[in-house]
Design a protein around this motif. Structure first.
Motif, PDB file in Angstrom:
ATOM      1  N   PHE A   6      39.170  39.761  33.054  1.00  0.00           N
ATOM      2  CA  PHE A   6      39.498  41.178  33.217  1.00  0.00           C
ATOM      3  C   PHE A   6      38.595  42.057  32.354  1.00  0.00           C
ATOM      4  CE2 PHE A   6      41.925  44.866  31.647  1.00  0.00           C
ATOM      5  CZ  PHE A   6      42.083  45.551  32.849  1.00  0.00           C
ATOM      6  N   VAL A   7      38.486  41.720  31.067  1.00  0.00           N
ATOM      7  CA  VAL A   7      37.642  42.522  30.164  1.00  0.00           C
ATOM      8  C   VAL A   7      36.181  42.436  30.594  1.00  0.00           C
ATOM      9  CG1 VAL A   7      36.839  42.773  27.788  1.00  0.00           C
ATOM     10  CG2 VAL A   7      39.232  42.276  28.236  1.00  0.00           C
ATOM     11  N   TYR A   8      35.737  41.247  30.997  1.00  0.00           N
ATOM     12  CA  TYR A   8      34.350  41.071  31.409  1.00  0.00           C
ATOM     13  C   TYR A   8      34.020  41.915  32.633  1.00  0.00           C
ATOM     14  CZ  TYR A   8      30.310  38.863  33.613  1.00  0.00           C
ATOM     15  OH  TYR A   8      29.110  38.641  34.234  1.00  0.00           O
ATOM     16  N   ARG A   9      34.873  41.854  33.653  1.00  0.00           N
ATOM     17  CA  ARG A   9      34.598  42.614  34.878  1.00  0.00           C
ATOM     18  C   ARG A   9      34.646  44.113  34.623  1.00  0.00           C
ATOM     19  NH1 ARG A   9      37.401  39.665  40.115  1.00  0.00           N
ATOM     20  NH2 ARG A   9      36.202  37.720  40.019  1.00  0.00           N
ATOM     21  N   THR A  10      35.602  44.545  33.805  1.00  0.00           N
ATOM     22  CA  THR A  10      35.709  45.978  33.508  1.00  0.00           C
ATOM     23  C   THR A  10      34.493  46.475  32.739  1.00  0.00           C
ATOM     24  OG1 THR A  10      38.128  45.804  33.426  1.00  0.00           O
ATOM     25  CG2 THR A  10      37.126  47.748  32.419  1.00  0.00           C
ATOM     26  N   SER A  11      34.110  45.769  31.681  1.00  0.00           N
ATOM     27  CA  SER A  11      32.967  46.195  30.869  1.00  0.00           C
ATOM     28  C   SER A  11      31.660  46.063  31.643  1.00  0.00           C
ATOM     29  CB  SER A  11      32.906  45.378  29.573  1.00  0.00           C
ATOM     30  OG  SER A  11      32.901  43.995  29.836  1.00  0.00           O
ATOM     31  N   ARG A  12      31.536  45.028  32.473  1.00  0.00           N
ATOM     32  CA  ARG A  12      30.319  44.858  33.278  1.00  0.00           C
ATOM     33  C   ARG A  12      30.147  46.024  34.249  1.00  0.00           C
ATOM     34  NH1 ARG A  12      29.489  43.404  38.350  1.00  0.00           N
ATOM     35  NH2 ARG A  12      27.560  42.328  38.962  1.00  0.00           N
ATOM     36  N   ASN A  23      37.378  51.761  36.840  1.00  0.00           N
ATOM     37  CA  ASN A  23      36.906  50.381  36.728  1.00  0.00           C
ATOM     38  C   ASN A  23      37.988  49.441  36.232  1.00  0.00           C
ATOM     39  OD1 ASN A  23      33.856  50.287  37.343  1.00  0.00           O
ATOM     40  ND2 ASN A  23      34.052  52.100  36.067  1.00  0.00           N
ATOM     41  N   THR A  24      38.911  49.936  35.422  1.00  0.00           N
ATOM     42  CA  THR A  24      40.044  49.116  34.999  1.00  0.00           C
ATOM     43  C   THR A  24      40.932  48.765  36.187  1.00  0.00           C
ATOM     44  OG1 THR A  24      40.042  50.069  32.774  1.00  0.00           O
ATOM     45  CG2 THR A  24      42.075  49.020  33.514  1.00  0.00           C
ATOM     46  N   CYS A  25      41.190  49.752  37.044  1.00  0.00           N
ATOM     47  CA  CYS A  25      42.016  49.502  38.232  1.00  0.00           C
ATOM     48  C   CYS A  25      41.342  48.521  39.181  1.00  0.00           C
ATOM     49  CB  CYS A  25      42.301  50.817  38.947  1.00  0.00           C
ATOM     50  SG  CYS A  25      43.381  51.950  38.034  1.00  0.00           S
ATOM     51  N   MET A  26      40.024  48.650  39.346  1.00  0.00           N
ATOM     52  CA  MET A  26      39.307  47.773  40.276  1.00  0.00           C
ATOM     53  C   MET A  26      39.210  46.341  39.758  1.00  0.00           C
ATOM     54  SD  MET A  26      36.243  50.133  41.833  1.00  0.00           S
ATOM     55  CE  MET A  26      35.862  48.869  43.058  1.00  0.00           C
ATOM     56  N   SER A  27      39.418  46.133  38.468  1.00  0.00           N
ATOM     57  CA  SER A  27      39.358  44.785  37.898  1.00  0.00           C
ATOM     58  C   SER A  27      40.731  44.140  37.773  1.00  0.00           C
ATOM     59  CB  SER A  27      38.697  44.832  36.510  1.00  0.00           C
ATOM     60  OG  SER A  27      37.398  45.363  36.576  1.00  0.00           O
ATOM     61  N   SER A  28      41.764  44.816  38.274  1.00  0.00           N
ATOM     62  CA  SER A  28      43.128  44.318  38.095  1.00  0.00           C
ATOM     63  C   SER A  28      43.380  43.009  38.836  1.00  0.00           C
ATOM     64  CB  SER A  28      44.140  45.370  38.553  1.00  0.00           C
ATOM     65  OG  SER A  28      43.924  45.696  39.919  1.00  0.00           O
ATOM     66  N   ALA A  29      42.602  42.723  39.892  1.00  0.00           N
ATOM     67  CA  ALA A  29      42.788  41.472  40.633  1.00  0.00           C
ATOM     68  C   ALA A  29      42.560  40.258  39.741  1.00  0.00           C
ATOM     69  CB  ALA A  29      41.837  41.427  41.832  1.00  0.00           C
ATOM     70  N   ALA A  30      41.732  40.427  38.712  1.00  0.00           N
ATOM     71  CA  ALA A  30      41.454  39.307  37.799  1.00  0.00           C
ATOM     72  C   ALA A  30      42.721  38.868  37.076  1.00  0.00           C
ATOM     73  CB  ALA A  30      40.386  39.719  36.790  1.00  0.00           C
ATOM     74  N   VAL A  31      43.611  39.814  36.771  1.00  0.00           N
ATOM     75  CA  VAL A  31      44.852  39.469  36.084  1.00  0.00           C
ATOM     76  C   VAL A  31      45.767  38.660  37.000  1.00  0.00           C
ATOM     77  CG1 VAL A  31      46.892  40.419  34.948  1.00  0.00           C
ATOM     78  CG2 VAL A  31      44.677  41.535  34.653  1.00  0.00           C
ATOM     79  N   LEU A  32      45.763  38.969  38.278  1.00  0.00           N
ATOM     80  CA  LEU A  32      46.658  38.313  39.218  1.00  0.00           C
ATOM     81  C   LEU A  32      46.171  36.936  39.651  1.00  0.00           C
ATOM     82  CD1 LEU A  32      47.408  41.386  41.541  1.00  0.00           C
ATOM     83  CD2 LEU A  32      48.833  40.497  39.677  1.00  0.00           C
ATOM     84  N   PHE A  33      44.852  36.784  39.822  1.00  0.00           N
ATOM     85  CA  PHE A  33      44.323  35.597  40.488  1.00  0.00           C
ATOM     86  C   PHE A  33      43.556  34.638  39.586  1.00  0.00           C
ATOM     87  CE2 PHE A  33      44.018  38.889  44.060  1.00  0.00           C
ATOM     88  CZ  PHE A  33      45.318  38.640  44.480  1.00  0.00           C
ATOM     89  N   SER A  34      43.434  34.921  38.281  1.00  0.00           N
ATOM     90  CA  SER A  34      42.649  34.065  37.384  1.00  0.00           C
ATOM     91  C   SER A  34      43.548  33.037  36.700  1.00  0.00           C
ATOM     92  CB  SER A  34      41.933  34.915  36.321  1.00  0.00           C
ATOM     93  OG  SER A  34      41.065  35.840  36.926  1.00  0.00           O
ATOM     94  N   PHE A  35      43.038  31.807  36.600  1.00  0.00           N
ATOM     95  CA  PHE A  35      43.786  30.719  35.975  1.00  0.00           C
ATOM     96  C   PHE A  35      42.822  29.835  35.188  1.00  0.00           C
ATOM     97  CE2 PHE A  35      46.042  31.938  39.802  1.00  0.00           C
ATOM     98  CZ  PHE A  35      47.349  32.094  39.354  1.00  0.00           C
ATOM     99  N   GLY A  36      43.380  29.048  34.292  1.00  0.00           N
ATOM    100  CA  GLY A  36      42.573  28.104  33.539  1.00  0.00           C
ATOM    101  C   GLY A  36      42.095  26.962  34.422  1.00  0.00           C
ATOM    102  N   ALA A  37      40.939  26.385  34.078  1.00  0.00           N
ATOM    103  CA  ALA A  37      40.371  25.316  34.894  1.00  0.00           C
ATOM    104  C   ALA A  37      41.248  24.066  34.896  1.00  0.00           C
ATOM    105  CB  ALA A  37      38.970  24.960  34.402  1.00  0.00           C
ATOM    106  N   LYS A  38      42.044  23.855  33.832  1.00  0.00           N
ATOM    107  CA  LYS A  38      42.905  22.678  33.773  1.00  0.00           C
ATOM    108  C   LYS A  38      44.060  22.773  34.752  1.00  0.00           C
ATOM    109  CE  LYS A  38      41.893  21.572  28.939  1.00  0.00           C
ATOM    110  NZ  LYS A  38      42.463  21.367  27.592  1.00  0.00           N
ATOM    111  N   ASN A  39      44.435  23.996  35.095  1.00  0.00           N
ATOM    112  CA  ASN A  39      45.519  24.193  36.051  1.00  0.00           C
ATOM    113  C   ASN A  39      44.944  24.224  37.460  1.00  0.00           C
ATOM    114  OD1 ASN A  39      47.875  24.850  37.355  1.00  0.00           O
ATOM    115  ND2 ASN A  39      47.995  26.930  36.549  1.00  0.00           N
ATOM    116  N   ASP A  40      44.568  23.041  37.970  1.00  0.00           N
ATOM    117  CA  ASP A  40      43.841  22.988  39.235  1.00  0.00           C
ATOM    118  C   ASP A  40      44.719  22.616  40.418  1.00  0.00           C
ATOM    119  OD1 ASP A  40      44.377  20.423  38.557  1.00  0.00           O
ATOM    120  OD2 ASP A  40      42.310  19.680  38.673  1.00  0.00           O
TER     121      ASP A  40
END
Length: 313
Positions: A86-92, A139-156
């Motif tokens: 989320f922070v990466y996409r927003t700042s990018r 840009n914060t609103c447009m990056s909100s999908a990252a909060v909903l759909f991002s997961f750790g790689a171990k949780n596969d």
């Protein structure tokens, strides 16, 4: 350590070593300028803001990826991945739009005094705080999908054909439509400012070409030309690097998961972070206010009248 993880770690280490000190130096230089002069010119405020978000890009993504690649630290749990992406996409995206704002303001700065464009520049400079706030909100609103759909790689357990693997994290979309809609929104968010800043750069180059002989030898115009060339260099760097980044992103969206190499995601992150790492080099070299104050900081001269006048010039 696996060879691919080592190579990946070295790439991100390069971005970290170049980007973190470079952006930090710019921030310190402008904070010193703000302390000395009690205010910043609009162009200086944009560059300070740009360096701050670029530091976020490099620090949040490249530094953490370096630590994880060398197994020094790993925060990429489900919550960590949501926060980092989320922070990466927003700042990018803020980095992209601030580069456009800088090129647009520089384009307005070359307008003849008394013209409508010069008056518009004055109005824009007065409301820069509102401009920055709007950019953050959008840009914060447009990056909100990252909060909903991002997961750790171990949780596969829920990885599907709609997932995008980014090494230590993955982004899982519930459907093909949501994945393609999110991808199209990201591409549009990059392409629109790219087209606008390219247009601004063309206008600046045409102006420099037409007036190069007329303004020759005038100190004020030489300074304006130097600033304009620096902005064009930043835009050129952006167009090249983000052009590659978005090309890889389109490839990720259109190619089957079975044919997709994890290297593509690594290259995407590398090229999208490379601008945040290299742009400070252009700013430090071309901006006299920055390199002048950095010299004062490095030399650590005694507080004398002569030294003070040099650093505040």
């Amino acid at each position: 350590m696996q060879s691919d993880l080592f190579a990946r770690g070295m790439l991100y280490l390069f971005l970290t070593v170049v980007g973190v000190p470079g952006n930090t130096a710019i921030i310190l230089a402008f904070l010193l300028l703000l302390y000395q002069e009690k205010q910043l010119l609009p162009a200086d405020a944009i560059v300070l803001h740009l360096a701050s978000v670029n530091l976020l890009v490099v620090g949040v993504r490249s530094l953490l990826e370096t630590l994880a690649s060398f197994r020094l630290a790993n925060i990429f749990s489900d919550v960590g991945c949501k926060a980092v992406i989320f922070v990466y996409r927003t700042s990018r995206s803020l980095s992209i739009w601030l580069t456009f704002v800088l090129s647009a303001y520089q384009c307005l700065s070359i307008a003849p005094p008394g013209s409508r464009w010069a008056s518009f520049r004055t109005v824009v400079a007065h409301y820069f705080g509102v401009v920055f706030l709007c950019l953050w909100l959008i840009n914060t609103c447009m990056s909100s999908a990252a909060v909903l759909f991002s997961f750790g790689a171990k949780n596969d357990s829920s990885q599907t054909t709609h997932s995008i693997n980014v090494q230590f994290c993955y982004v899982h979309f519930p459907s093909k439509l949501s994945k393609e809609a999110n991808g199209a929104a990201q591409v549009s968010r990059d392409v629109v400012p790219m087209a606008l800043m390219t247009l601004c750069s063309v206008i600046i180059l045409v102006f420099l070409y037409k007036h190069s002989r007329q303004v020759k030898g005038l100190r004020g115009n030489r300074s304006k030309q130097r600033a304009a060339k620096a902005v064009v260099a930043l835009v050129t760097l952006y167009v090249v690097l983000y052009g590659v980044d978005n090309g890889l992103w389109v490839y990720t969206l259109t190619v089957r998961k079975t044919m997709r190499s994890p290297l593509i995601s690594d290259l995407r992150i590398f090229f999208s972070s490379l601008y945040a790492a290299l742009s400070p080099v252009i700013i430090i070299v071309s901006n006299r206010k920055v390199n002048g104050r950095l010299k004062c900081i490095v030399q650590e001269k005694p507080i004398e009248e002569k030294a003070t006048s040099l650093c505040t010039a």
